[in-house]
Scaffold this active site. Structure first.
Site, PDB file in Angstrom:
ATOM      1  N   SER A 162       0.839  -1.202   0.000  1.00 26.40           N
ATOM      2  CA  SER A 162       0.000   0.000   0.000  1.00 26.40           C
ATOM      3  C   SER A 162       0.878   1.258   0.000  1.00 26.40           C
ATOM      4  O   SER A 162       1.639   1.474  -0.934  1.00 26.40           O
ATOM      5  CB  SER A 162      -0.953  -0.038   1.199  1.00 26.40           C
ATOM      6  OG  SER A 162      -1.974   0.927   1.056  1.00 26.40           O
ATOM      7  N   ASP A 206      -9.152  -5.835  -5.014  1.00 28.88           N
ATOM      8  CA  ASP A 206      -8.420  -4.696  -4.450  1.00 28.88           C
ATOM      9  C   ASP A 206      -8.842  -3.408  -5.149  1.00 28.88           C
ATOM     10  O   ASP A 206      -8.765  -3.306  -6.378  1.00 28.88           O
ATOM     11  CB  ASP A 206      -6.917  -4.914  -4.622  1.00 28.88           C
ATOM     12  CG  ASP A 206      -6.068  -3.816  -4.001  1.00 28.88           C
ATOM     13  OD1 ASP A 206      -6.627  -2.962  -3.288  1.00 28.88           O
ATOM     14  OD2 ASP A 206      -4.846  -3.819  -4.233  1.00 28.88           O
ATOM     15  N   HIS A 215      -7.649  -5.652  -0.259  1.00 23.93           N
ATOM     16  CA  HIS A 215      -6.414  -4.890  -0.111  1.00 23.93           C
ATOM     17  C   HIS A 215      -5.595  -5.368   1.089  1.00 23.93           C
ATOM     18  O   HIS A 215      -6.112  -5.511   2.192  1.00 23.93           O
ATOM     19  CB  HIS A 215      -6.778  -3.411   0.049  1.00 23.93           C
ATOM     20  CG  HIS A 215      -5.631  -2.460  -0.071  1.00 23.93           C
ATOM     21  ND1 HIS A 215      -4.912  -2.297  -1.233  1.00 23.93           N
ATOM     22  CD2 HIS A 215      -5.087  -1.606   0.834  1.00 23.93           C
ATOM     23  CE1 HIS A 215      -3.976  -1.381  -1.040  1.00 23.93           C
ATOM     24  NE2 HIS A 215      -4.052  -0.961   0.202  1.00 23.93           N
TER      25      HIS A 215
END
Length: 317
Positions: A161, A259, A291
């Site tokens: 991320s 995601d 995610h």
């Protein structure tokens, strides 16, 4: 209204008050370094900059501990950047500590998990400065664990991320700045579910994803003149440095079919391929997960498959 109670920024991640106080809604729990009985991995914290408080958590496999009778050999050095949108989490977060213990035990690498300063208290470029300091420190092997057991010719970057955003930027900096210490090489980089953005949508990108970034990026980088097309957020922006400058020798881009960041991750992967970058780009898409699922659910089937691919990437098998 009292500035201590009036909000200037409100999101599911954090709240910022007009008096400057920041309230993080999760990701603040910590766990100490030390021996992990489940994996046999040992970790320790090393302060890299006493002024800023930036530190790294180092991880060493069981067979490399000083009292081990196993023949020692030089191992790859993995520099990991935690996720959290550049505003949450830490290298001492229980979830990241657990994941690094697992990864180090399975891949037999030395890991350097970077605890960089968070926005909004420390806006960009602090995160990139801290991360470069940590990467350069790891590459110099300025620690007994790294100097005795680490191979500076096989350095890997990884992050999820917001941490994946850092991975990209560190690989670019290594290719465009003065570079790493003599003898240090970036063997590869793993980009897990990257946090990217841009003013123009990419194919498949949800409106809410762009709206989140339109709100979050000005908080993280208030001085940006390019907004969402800042090359640090949008590597594909017009005028961004060429992706040919990526300094690693191979790249693994990971996402999932569920995601919200997948469209940008896929576009990034294709952009690297199209840039003329001469090295190897791999794409891995997990199924039925969301995610950064592998951080929160390390034992699920897709996490185990992903771990196997990551281990193979790190070990060259």
């Amino acid at each position: 209204m009292d500035p201590a109670t009036k909000l200037s920024f409100d999101s599911p991640l954090l709240r910022v008050y007009e008096d400057g106080r920041v309230e993080r809604l999760f990701g603040t729990e910590t766990t100490p370094a030390g021996f992990d009985a489940a994996t046999g991995v040992t970790s320790k914290d090393v302060v890299l900059d006493g002024t800023t408080g930036v530190f790294a958590r180092l991880y060493i496999p069981a067979n490399l501990l000083p009292d081990s009778d196993t023949e020692h050999k030089k191992l790859p050095i993995l520099v990991y950047f935690h996720g959290g949108g550049l505003v949450l989490e830490s290298a001492s977060s229980p979830t990241y500590h657990r994941y690094l213990n697992l990864l180090v035990s399975k891949a037999s690498v030395l890991a350097v998990s970077v605890n960089y300063r968070l926005a909004p208290e420390h806006p960009i470029p602090a995160v990139y400065e801290d991360s470069w300091t940590a990467l350069s420190w790891a590459a110099s092997r300025d620690d007994p664990w790294l100097s005795e057991h680490g191979d500076a010719g096989r350095i890997f970057l990884a992050g999820d991320s917001g941490g994946a955003n850092i991975v990209h930027n560190m690989a670019m900096m290594a290719g465009t700045q003065d570079g790493l210490p003599t003898g240090a090489l970036l063997e590869g980089a793993i980009v897990f579910h990257p946090m990217f953005g841009g003013k123009e949508p990419v194919d498949g990108e949800a409106v809410f994803t762009r709206e989140i970034m339109e709100k979050l990026w000005p908080l993280i980088c208030p001085d940006s003149t390019d907004g969402l097309d800042d090359p640090r957020l949008n590597p594909m922006a017009r005028g961004a440095p060429s992706l040919q400058n990526l300094a690693c020798r191979k790249l693994l881009v990971c996402s999932t079919d569920l995601d919200y960041a997948r469209p940008r991750a896929a576009a990034y992967c294709e952009a690297v391929k199209a840039s003329g970058w001469p090295d190897t780009v791999e794409w891995l898409e997990s199924v039925g997960e969301e995610h950064v699922f592998f951080i929160n659910k390390p034992e699920c089937d897709e996490s185990l498959k992903l771990m196997d691919r990551v281990v193979a990437f790190l070990t060259g098998n």
